[in-house]
Design a protein around this motif. Structure first.
Motif, PDB file in Angstrom:
ATOM      1  N   UNK A 182       7.644   1.334  22.972  1.00  0.00           N
ATOM      2  CA  UNK A 182       6.718   2.083  21.991  1.00  0.00           C
ATOM      3  C   UNK A 182       7.538   2.001  20.871  1.00  0.00           C
ATOM      4  N   UNK A 183       6.725   2.450  19.610  1.00  0.00           N
ATOM      5  CA  UNK A 183       7.454   2.588  18.343  1.00  0.00           C
ATOM      6  C   UNK A 183       7.359   4.306  18.150  1.00  0.00           C
ATOM      7  N   UNK A 184       8.609   4.905  18.076  1.00  0.00           N
ATOM      8  CA  UNK A 184       8.577   6.314  17.929  1.00  0.00           C
ATOM      9  C   UNK A 184       9.486   6.767  16.913  1.00  0.00           C
ATOM     10  N   UNK A 185       9.546   7.780  16.264  1.00  0.00           N
ATOM     11  CA  UNK A 185      10.393   8.195  15.097  1.00  0.00           C
ATOM     12  C   UNK A 185      11.782   8.548  15.580  1.00  0.00           C
ATOM     13  N   UNK A 186      11.873   9.114  16.803  1.00  0.00           N
ATOM     14  CA  UNK A 186      13.199   9.606  17.399  1.00  0.00           C
ATOM     15  C   UNK A 186      14.168   8.368  17.696  1.00  0.00           C
ATOM     16  N   UNK A 187      15.524   8.646  17.312  1.00  0.00           N
ATOM     17  CA  UNK A 187      16.322   7.398  17.406  1.00  0.00           C
ATOM     18  C   UNK A 187      17.609   7.785  18.260  1.00  0.00           C
ATOM     19  N   UNK A 188      18.213   6.695  18.582  1.00  0.00           N
ATOM     20  CA  UNK A 188      19.670   6.829  19.349  1.00  0.00           C
ATOM     21  C   UNK A 188      20.791   6.558  17.828  1.00  0.00           C
ATOM     22  N   UNK A 189      21.140   7.771  17.663  1.00  0.00           N
ATOM     23  CA  UNK A 189      22.080   7.766  16.537  1.00  0.00           C
ATOM     24  C   UNK A 189      23.224   7.205  16.617  1.00  0.00           C
ATOM     25  N   UNK A 190      23.926   7.178  18.062  1.00  0.00           N
ATOM     26  CA  UNK A 190      25.272   6.541  18.138  1.00  0.00           C
ATOM     27  C   UNK A 190      25.194   5.484  18.791  1.00  0.00           C
ATOM     28  N   UNK A 191      24.260   5.196  19.302  1.00  0.00           N
ATOM     29  CA  UNK A 191      24.303   3.754  20.294  1.00  0.00           C
ATOM     30  C   UNK A 191      24.580   2.528  19.675  1.00  0.00           C
ATOM     31  N   UNK A 192      25.922   2.050  20.306  1.00  0.00           N
ATOM     32  CA  UNK A 192      26.566   0.717  19.757  1.00  0.00           C
ATOM     33  C   UNK A 192      26.258  -0.147  20.705  1.00  0.00           C
ATOM     34  N   UNK A 193      25.999   0.107  22.047  1.00  0.00           N
ATOM     35  CA  UNK A 193      26.069  -1.132  22.894  1.00  0.00           C
ATOM     36  C   UNK A 193      24.748  -1.074  23.685  1.00  0.00           C
ATOM     37  N   UNK A 194      23.857  -2.115  23.739  1.00  0.00           N
ATOM     38  CA  UNK A 194      22.522  -1.993  24.480  1.00  0.00           C
ATOM     39  C   UNK A 194      22.623  -3.110  25.436  1.00  0.00           C
ATOM     40  N   UNK A 195      22.403  -2.890  26.776  1.00  0.00           N
ATOM     41  CA  UNK A 195      22.009  -3.980  27.657  1.00  0.00           C
ATOM     42  C   UNK A 195      20.688  -3.936  28.530  1.00  0.00           C
ATOM     43  N   UNK A 196      19.681  -4.457  28.680  1.00  0.00           N
ATOM     44  CA  UNK A 196      18.552  -4.539  29.229  1.00  0.00           C
ATOM     45  C   UNK A 196      18.462  -5.761  30.279  1.00  0.00           C
ATOM     46  N   UNK A 197      18.295  -5.178  31.412  1.00  0.00           N
ATOM     47  CA  UNK A 197      18.326  -6.235  32.498  1.00  0.00           C
ATOM     48  C   UNK A 197      16.631  -6.024  33.148  1.00  0.00           C
ATOM     49  N   UNK A 198      15.884  -7.125  33.034  1.00  0.00           N
ATOM     50  CA  UNK A 198      14.507  -7.151  33.577  1.00  0.00           C
ATOM     51  C   UNK A 198      14.695  -8.143  34.883  1.00  0.00           C
ATOM     52  N   UNK A 199      14.617  -7.378  36.059  1.00  0.00           N
ATOM     53  CA  UNK A 199      14.807  -8.169  37.224  1.00  0.00           C
ATOM     54  C   UNK A 199      13.324  -8.225  38.041  1.00  0.00           C
ATOM     55  N   UNK A 200      12.978  -9.384  38.321  1.00  0.00           N
ATOM     56  CA  UNK A 200      11.681  -9.493  38.713  1.00  0.00           C
ATOM     57  C   UNK A 200      12.183  -9.744  40.335  1.00  0.00           C
ATOM     58  N   UNK A 201      12.154  -8.479  41.092  1.00  0.00           N
ATOM     59  CA  UNK A 201      12.443  -8.499  42.463  1.00  0.00           C
ATOM     60  C   UNK A 201      11.252  -9.267  43.428  1.00  0.00           C
ATOM     61  N   UNK A 202      10.116  -9.190  43.225  1.00  0.00           N
ATOM     62  CA  UNK A 202       9.080 -10.014  43.694  1.00  0.00           C
ATOM     63  C   UNK A 202       9.056 -11.228  43.571  1.00  0.00           C
ATOM     64  N   UNK A 203       9.799 -11.772  42.623  1.00  0.00           N
ATOM     65  CA  UNK A 203       9.796 -13.141  42.202  1.00  0.00           C
ATOM     66  C   UNK A 203       8.535 -13.823  41.958  1.00  0.00           C
ATOM     67  N   UNK A 204       7.688 -13.210  41.257  1.00  0.00           N
ATOM     68  CA  UNK A 204       6.564 -13.749  40.884  1.00  0.00           C
ATOM     69  C   UNK A 204       6.232 -14.039  39.207  1.00  0.00           C
ATOM     70  N   UNK A 205       7.028 -13.578  38.527  1.00  0.00           N
ATOM     71  CA  UNK A 205       7.090 -13.511  37.224  1.00  0.00           C
ATOM     72  C   UNK A 205       6.819 -12.493  36.735  1.00  0.00           C
TER      73      UNK A 205
END
Length: 372
Positions: A182-205
Protein backbone atom coordinates in the motif's frame (compact mmCIF):
# COMPACT_ATOMS: atom_id res chain seq x y z
CA UNK A 1 21.73 -35.66 21.87
CA UNK A 2 21.09 -39.36 21.80
CA UNK A 3 20.21 -41.65 18.92
CA UNK A 4 18.83 -45.13 18.60
CA UNK A 5 18.28 -47.27 15.57
CA UNK A 6 14.84 -46.85 14.01
CA UNK A 7 12.41 -49.69 13.20
CA UNK A 8 13.22 -49.62 9.50
CA UNK A 9 16.03 -47.38 8.31
CA UNK A 10 18.20 -44.67 9.77
CA UNK A 11 17.85 -43.23 13.23
CA UNK A 12 15.22 -41.58 15.37
CA UNK A 13 15.48 -39.04 18.17
CA UNK A 14 15.22 -40.14 21.77
CA UNK A 15 14.77 -37.37 24.32
CA UNK A 16 16.64 -37.65 27.58
CA UNK A 17 16.90 -35.72 30.82
CA UNK A 18 19.86 -33.37 30.82
CA UNK A 19 21.68 -33.91 34.14
CA UNK A 20 21.71 -30.58 35.96
CA UNK A 21 24.23 -32.14 38.34
CA UNK A 22 26.99 -31.05 35.94
CA UNK A 23 26.30 -27.52 37.17
CA UNK A 24 26.73 -28.44 40.83
CA UNK A 25 29.63 -27.47 43.07
CA UNK A 26 30.05 -24.23 41.18
CA UNK A 27 31.16 -25.87 37.91
CA UNK A 28 28.33 -24.20 36.01
CA UNK A 29 29.66 -20.72 36.72
CA UNK A 30 32.18 -21.06 33.89
CA UNK A 31 29.61 -21.85 31.20
CA UNK A 32 29.16 -19.00 28.72
CA UNK A 33 27.23 -20.67 25.88
CA UNK A 34 24.70 -23.47 26.40
CA UNK A 35 22.98 -25.19 23.46
CA UNK A 36 20.58 -28.04 24.27
CA UNK A 37 18.48 -30.07 21.82
CA UNK A 38 15.86 -32.81 22.15
CA UNK A 39 16.03 -33.19 25.90
CA UNK A 40 14.18 -32.38 29.08
CA UNK A 41 15.80 -29.58 31.07
CA UNK A 42 14.48 -28.55 34.48
CA UNK A 43 16.90 -26.03 36.01
CA UNK A 44 16.49 -24.89 39.60
CA UNK A 45 19.03 -22.06 39.48
CA UNK A 46 20.68 -19.66 37.09
CA UNK A 47 24.11 -19.65 35.50
CA UNK A 48 25.86 -16.47 36.51
CA UNK A 49 28.18 -16.19 33.49
CA UNK A 50 25.87 -17.55 30.80
CA UNK A 51 25.73 -15.17 27.82
CA UNK A 52 23.95 -17.28 25.18
CA UNK A 53 21.21 -19.87 25.66
CA UNK A 54 19.87 -21.90 22.73
CA UNK A 55 17.11 -24.45 23.29
CA UNK A 56 15.83 -26.62 20.44
CA UNK A 57 12.98 -29.07 21.10
CA UNK A 58 13.63 -28.83 24.81
CA UNK A 59 11.03 -29.86 27.40
CA UNK A 60 11.06 -26.86 29.72
CA UNK A 61 8.26 -24.73 31.15
CA UNK A 62 8.03 -20.97 31.19
CA UNK A 63 8.43 -20.93 35.00
CA UNK A 64 11.56 -23.07 34.82
CA UNK A 65 13.02 -20.88 32.12
CA UNK A 66 12.13 -17.79 34.13
CA UNK A 67 13.96 -19.23 37.14
CA UNK A 68 17.05 -19.76 35.01
CA UNK A 69 16.89 -16.28 33.48
CA UNK A 70 16.30 -14.49 36.79
CA UNK A 71 19.79 -15.45 37.93
CA UNK A 72 21.66 -15.31 34.63
CA UNK A 73 22.56 -11.63 34.69
CA UNK A 74 25.18 -11.89 31.91
CA UNK A 75 22.64 -13.17 29.33
CA UNK A 76 22.99 -11.52 25.91
CA UNK A 77 21.07 -13.85 23.58
CA UNK A 78 18.07 -16.13 24.16
CA UNK A 79 17.03 -18.54 21.40
CA UNK A 80 13.96 -20.78 21.73
CA UNK A 81 12.97 -23.06 18.86
CA UNK A 82 10.18 -25.68 19.01
CA UNK A 83 9.91 -25.52 22.79
CA UNK A 84 6.28 -26.60 23.00
CA UNK A 85 5.75 -26.35 26.76
CA UNK A 86 6.57 -22.66 27.12
CA UNK A 87 3.24 -20.82 27.42
CA UNK A 88 4.26 -17.63 29.21
CA UNK A 89 7.82 -16.32 29.02
CA UNK A 90 8.92 -13.67 31.47
CA UNK A 91 12.20 -11.88 30.88
CA UNK A 92 13.22 -9.93 34.02
CA UNK A 93 14.40 -6.34 34.00
CA UNK A 94 17.73 -7.31 35.57
CA UNK A 95 18.94 -8.72 32.23
CA UNK A 96 20.54 -5.44 31.15
CA UNK A 97 22.81 -7.16 28.63
CA UNK A 98 20.09 -9.08 26.81
CA UNK A 99 19.93 -7.64 23.30
CA UNK A 100 18.76 -10.55 21.12
CA UNK A 101 15.61 -12.66 21.38
CA UNK A 102 14.75 -15.49 18.96
CA UNK A 103 11.44 -17.33 19.30
CA UNK A 104 10.51 -19.76 16.51
CA UNK A 105 7.81 -22.43 16.24
CA UNK A 106 6.85 -22.37 19.91
CA UNK A 107 3.20 -23.16 19.24
CA UNK A 108 1.93 -22.95 22.84
CA UNK A 109 3.48 -19.55 23.56
CA UNK A 110 0.81 -16.94 24.24
CA UNK A 111 2.74 -14.04 25.73
CA UNK A 112 6.26 -12.74 26.19
CA UNK A 113 6.55 -10.41 29.15
CA UNK A 114 9.75 -8.60 28.33
CA UNK A 115 11.25 -6.20 30.86
CA UNK A 116 14.82 -6.30 29.59
CA UNK A 117 15.71 -2.65 28.89
CA UNK A 118 18.14 -3.13 26.00
CA UNK A 119 16.50 -5.70 23.75
CA UNK A 120 16.95 -4.43 20.20
CA UNK A 121 17.12 -7.57 18.01
CA UNK A 122 13.95 -9.69 17.73
CA UNK A 123 13.47 -12.70 15.46
CA UNK A 124 10.03 -14.32 15.37
CA UNK A 125 8.00 -16.40 12.91
CA UNK A 126 4.82 -14.36 13.01
CA UNK A 127 3.48 -10.85 13.40
CA UNK A 128 4.62 -9.08 16.60
CA UNK A 129 0.97 -8.57 17.51
CA UNK A 130 0.36 -12.33 17.51
CA UNK A 131 3.31 -13.03 19.79
CA UNK A 132 3.53 -9.91 21.99
CA UNK A 133 7.15 -9.27 22.94
CA UNK A 134 6.56 -6.46 25.41
CA UNK A 135 7.94 -2.97 24.87
CA UNK A 136 9.12 -2.86 21.27
CA UNK A 137 9.87 0.83 20.93
CA UNK A 138 13.58 0.16 21.42
CA UNK A 139 13.71 -2.66 18.85
CA UNK A 140 16.01 -1.73 15.95
CA UNK A 141 16.32 -5.08 14.17
CA UNK A 142 13.18 -7.13 13.45
CA UNK A 143 13.31 -10.42 11.57
CA UNK A 144 10.00 -12.07 10.68
CA UNK A 145 11.52 -15.20 9.15
CA UNK A 146 10.73 -18.92 8.92
CA UNK A 147 7.13 -17.83 8.58
CA UNK A 148 4.22 -19.80 7.16
CA UNK A 149 2.01 -16.72 6.84
CA UNK A 150 1.07 -14.71 3.78
CA UNK A 151 0.66 -10.96 3.29
CA UNK A 152 3.46 -10.13 5.75
CA UNK A 153 4.96 -7.57 3.37
CA UNK A 154 1.62 -5.76 3.31
CA UNK A 155 1.43 -6.03 7.10
CA UNK A 156 4.96 -4.73 7.57
CA UNK A 157 4.33 -1.67 5.42
CA UNK A 158 0.95 -0.90 6.96
CA UNK A 159 1.58 -1.59 10.66
CA UNK A 160 5.24 -1.61 11.62
CA UNK A 161 6.07 2.10 11.19
CA UNK A 162 3.67 2.81 14.07
CA UNK A 163 4.47 -0.28 16.18
CA UNK A 164 8.27 -0.19 15.84
CA UNK A 165 9.17 3.36 14.76
CA UNK A 166 12.88 3.00 15.54
CA UNK A 167 13.63 0.08 13.23
CA UNK A 168 16.94 0.25 11.40
CA UNK A 169 16.90 -3.28 9.92
CA UNK A 170 13.85 -5.22 8.78
CA UNK A 171 13.69 -8.73 7.30
CA UNK A 172 10.33 -10.15 6.20
CA UNK A 173 9.48 -13.59 4.84
CA UNK A 174 6.06 -14.10 3.28
CA UNK A 175 4.56 -17.20 1.67
CA UNK A 176 2.43 -15.10 -0.64
CA UNK A 177 1.02 -11.62 -1.12
CA UNK A 178 -2.62 -11.26 -2.07
CA UNK A 179 -2.53 -7.47 -1.83
CA UNK A 180 -0.16 -4.98 -3.40
CA UNK A 181 2.10 -2.98 -1.12
CA UNK A 182 0.00 0.00 0.00
CA UNK A 183 0.84 3.67 -0.41
CA UNK A 184 0.62 5.29 3.02
CA UNK A 185 1.93 8.54 4.55
CA UNK A 186 3.59 6.92 7.59
CA UNK A 187 7.29 6.15 7.09
CA UNK A 188 10.23 4.18 8.50
CA UNK A 189 12.34 7.17 9.43
CA UNK A 190 15.43 5.19 10.51
CA UNK A 191 15.30 2.06 8.36
CA UNK A 192 18.63 1.48 6.57
CA UNK A 193 18.43 -2.22 5.68
CA UNK A 194 15.40 -3.93 4.14
CA UNK A 195 15.21 -7.60 3.14
CA UNK A 196 12.06 -9.12 1.66
CA UNK A 197 11.89 -12.87 1.05
CA UNK A 198 8.90 -14.15 -0.94
CA UNK A 199 8.80 -17.91 -0.51
CA UNK A 200 6.35 -19.96 -2.58
CA UNK A 201 6.06 -22.94 -0.22
CA UNK A 202 3.28 -24.48 -2.31
CA UNK A 203 5.64 -24.35 -5.33
CA UNK A 204 2.86 -23.23 -7.65
CA UNK A 205 4.12 -19.73 -8.37
CA UNK A 206 3.02 -16.48 -6.79
CA UNK A 207 -0.35 -15.01 -7.56
CA UNK A 208 -0.14 -13.04 -10.81
CA UNK A 209 -2.27 -10.41 -9.10
CA UNK A 210 0.66 -9.32 -6.93
CA UNK A 211 2.55 -6.43 -8.50
CA UNK A 212 6.30 -6.42 -7.78
CA UNK A 213 6.34 -2.80 -8.93
CA UNK A 214 4.19 -1.89 -5.89
CA UNK A 215 7.31 -2.37 -3.74
CA UNK A 216 8.29 1.11 -4.92
CA UNK A 217 5.94 2.42 -2.22
CA UNK A 218 7.90 0.45 0.41
CA UNK A 219 11.16 1.98 -0.78
CA UNK A 220 9.55 5.40 -0.79
CA UNK A 221 8.57 4.88 2.86
CA UNK A 222 12.25 4.49 3.84
CA UNK A 223 13.93 7.87 3.27
CA UNK A 224 17.34 6.78 4.67
CA UNK A 225 17.35 3.24 3.21
CA UNK A 226 20.81 2.13 2.05
CA UNK A 227 20.54 -1.60 1.35
CA UNK A 228 17.64 -3.46 -0.26
CA UNK A 229 17.42 -7.21 -0.88
CA UNK A 230 14.51 -8.88 -2.63
CA UNK A 231 14.58 -12.70 -2.74
CA UNK A 232 11.88 -14.58 -4.64
CA UNK A 233 11.73 -18.37 -4.51
CA UNK A 234 9.06 -19.83 -6.78
CA UNK A 235 8.69 -22.89 -8.98
CA UNK A 236 7.20 -21.04 -11.94
CA UNK A 237 6.31 -17.51 -13.01
CA UNK A 238 2.59 -16.86 -13.39
CA UNK A 239 2.94 -13.12 -13.91
CA UNK A 240 2.77 -11.40 -17.28
CA UNK A 241 6.16 -11.88 -18.94
CA UNK A 242 7.93 -8.99 -20.55
CA UNK A 243 8.35 -9.13 -24.32
CA UNK A 244 8.89 -6.92 -27.31
CA UNK A 245 9.12 -3.19 -26.65
CA UNK A 246 6.59 -2.71 -23.85
CA UNK A 247 5.61 0.51 -22.13
CA UNK A 248 7.29 0.41 -18.71
CA UNK A 249 5.57 2.19 -15.86
CA UNK A 250 7.49 5.03 -14.24
CA UNK A 251 7.16 6.88 -10.96
CA UNK A 252 9.71 9.71 -11.23
CA UNK A 253 8.21 11.48 -8.21
CA UNK A 254 9.52 8.65 -6.02
CA UNK A 255 13.24 9.30 -5.56
CA UNK A 256 15.51 7.19 -3.40
CA UNK A 257 18.54 9.30 -2.64
CA UNK A 258 20.32 7.06 -0.12
CA UNK A 259 20.06 3.55 -1.58
CA UNK A 260 23.55 2.25 -2.30
CA UNK A 261 23.19 -1.51 -2.75
CA UNK A 262 20.33 -3.50 -4.29
CA UNK A 263 20.21 -7.28 -4.67
CA UNK A 264 17.44 -9.24 -6.37
CA UNK A 265 17.63 -13.03 -6.06
CA UNK A 266 15.25 -15.09 -8.10
CA UNK A 267 15.06 -12.36 -10.72
CA UNK A 268 12.54 -13.40 -13.36
CA UNK A 269 11.12 -12.12 -16.63
CA UNK A 270 7.92 -10.86 -15.02
CA UNK A 271 7.15 -7.44 -16.48
CA UNK A 272 6.49 -5.91 -13.04
CA UNK A 273 9.88 -7.13 -11.73
CA UNK A 274 11.67 -5.60 -14.70
CA UNK A 275 9.76 -2.37 -14.07
CA UNK A 276 10.82 -2.40 -10.41
CA UNK A 277 14.48 -2.88 -11.37
CA UNK A 278 14.40 -0.14 -14.01
CA UNK A 279 12.73 2.21 -11.54
CA UNK A 280 15.54 1.64 -9.05
CA UNK A 281 18.19 2.29 -11.70
CA UNK A 282 16.52 5.53 -12.74
CA UNK A 283 15.61 6.91 -9.30
CA UNK A 284 18.19 5.61 -6.81
CA UNK A 285 20.60 8.48 -7.33
CA UNK A 286 23.25 7.15 -4.91
CA UNK A 287 23.19 3.56 -6.18
CA UNK A 288 26.62 1.96 -6.25
CA UNK A 289 25.94 -1.74 -6.86
CA UNK A 290 23.10 -3.77 -8.40
CA UNK A 291 23.28 -7.56 -8.10
CA UNK A 292 20.87 -9.74 -10.08
CA UNK A 293 20.59 -13.51 -9.71
CA UNK A 294 17.97 -15.61 -11.48
CA UNK A 295 18.31 -18.37 -8.88
CA UNK A 296 17.36 -17.82 -5.24
CA UNK A 297 20.14 -19.37 -3.17
CA UNK A 298 22.84 -18.17 -0.78
CA UNK A 299 24.72 -16.43 -3.59
CA UNK A 300 28.12 -17.91 -2.75
CA UNK A 301 30.58 -17.46 -5.56
CA UNK A 302 31.85 -21.03 -5.07
CA UNK A 303 28.34 -22.56 -5.12
CA UNK A 304 28.07 -25.49 -7.51
CA UNK A 305 25.68 -24.49 -10.27
CA UNK A 306 26.30 -27.37 -12.65
CA UNK A 307 23.02 -29.20 -13.14
CA UNK A 308 22.76 -32.85 -14.14
CA UNK A 309 19.70 -35.00 -14.84
CA UNK A 310 17.37 -32.03 -14.61
CA UNK A 311 17.97 -31.39 -10.90
CA UNK A 312 20.00 -28.72 -9.15
CA UNK A 313 20.34 -28.55 -5.41
CA UNK A 314 20.76 -25.04 -4.05
CA UNK A 315 20.55 -23.57 -0.61
CA UNK A 316 16.76 -23.41 -0.28
CA UNK A 317 15.23 -25.89 -2.68
CA UNK A 318 15.56 -28.47 -5.42
CA UNK A 319 15.33 -26.97 -8.89
CA UNK A 320 13.91 -28.80 -11.88
CA UNK A 321 14.25 -27.96 -15.55
CA UNK A 322 11.15 -25.76 -15.42
CA UNK A 323 12.77 -23.51 -12.83
CA UNK A 324 15.96 -23.47 -14.88
CA UNK A 325 13.94 -22.36 -17.91
CA UNK A 326 12.62 -19.44 -15.82
CA UNK A 327 16.20 -18.64 -14.88
CA UNK A 328 17.24 -18.39 -18.51
CA UNK A 329 14.24 -16.23 -19.34
CA UNK A 330 15.38 -13.97 -16.54
CA UNK A 331 18.88 -13.78 -18.00
CA UNK A 332 17.49 -12.80 -21.38
CA UNK A 333 15.37 -10.09 -19.73
CA UNK A 334 18.46 -8.74 -17.98
CA UNK A 335 20.37 -8.61 -21.25
CA UNK A 336 17.59 -6.89 -23.18
CA UNK A 337 15.94 -4.56 -20.67
CA UNK A 338 18.37 -3.93 -17.80
CA UNK A 339 21.97 -3.79 -19.00
CA UNK A 340 21.46 -0.76 -21.21
CA UNK A 341 19.92 1.25 -18.36
CA UNK A 342 22.79 0.79 -15.89
CA UNK A 343 24.62 4.10 -15.31
CA UNK A 344 28.39 4.10 -15.64
CA UNK A 345 28.68 4.85 -11.91
CA UNK A 346 26.84 1.64 -10.93
CA UNK A 347 28.53 -1.75 -10.67
CA UNK A 348 26.31 -4.47 -12.14
CA UNK A 349 26.79 -8.04 -10.94
CA UNK A 350 24.93 -10.81 -12.73
CA UNK A 351 25.19 -14.37 -11.48
CA UNK A 352 24.84 -16.83 -14.33
CA UNK A 353 23.71 -20.44 -14.52
CA UNK A 354 25.84 -23.33 -15.65
CA UNK A 355 24.30 -26.38 -17.29
CA UNK A 356 25.32 -29.11 -19.66
CA UNK A 357 21.98 -28.74 -21.40
CA UNK A 358 22.19 -25.05 -22.23
CA UNK A 359 24.81 -23.01 -24.03
CA UNK A 360 25.96 -20.14 -21.81
CA UNK A 361 27.94 -18.01 -24.23
CA UNK A 362 25.06 -15.74 -25.34
CA UNK A 363 24.75 -14.51 -21.75
CA UNK A 364 28.43 -13.89 -21.06
CA UNK A 365 28.35 -10.11 -21.07
CA UNK A 366 31.45 -8.11 -21.83
CA UNK A 367 31.54 -5.89 -18.76
CA UNK A 368 34.35 -6.67 -16.36
CA UNK A 369 32.32 -7.18 -13.22
CA UNK A 370 30.32 -10.11 -14.62
CA UNK A 371 30.31 -13.02 -12.13
CA UNK A 372 30.61 -16.60 -13.26
Amino acid sequence: RKYRCGPHYGYEWVSYNFPCSVFSNGSGNSIRHLHLASCAFHPVAGLARLTRLQLFKVDITGDELGCLLSNSFAMEELNLTKCGNVIHLKIPCLLHRLNCLVVLQCGALKKIENEAPNLWIVRIDSQPEKVPVGDVLQVKDLQMLDCSESNLVHYARAKLPSIMPNLETLSVESTGEMFNTPILPVKFLYLKNLRIFLHDRAMKGFSPGYDYFSLVSFLDACPVLENFVLAVLQASVRHELISGDPHLRQMPEHRHGNIKNVTIKGFCAAKSMVELTCHILENATSLECLTLDTICDDGSEDLDRTFDDGIARCCYTVLDWGMLDEGYRGLRAIERYIVGKVPSTVKLNVYKLSSRRYAIKPYEYSYANYLS
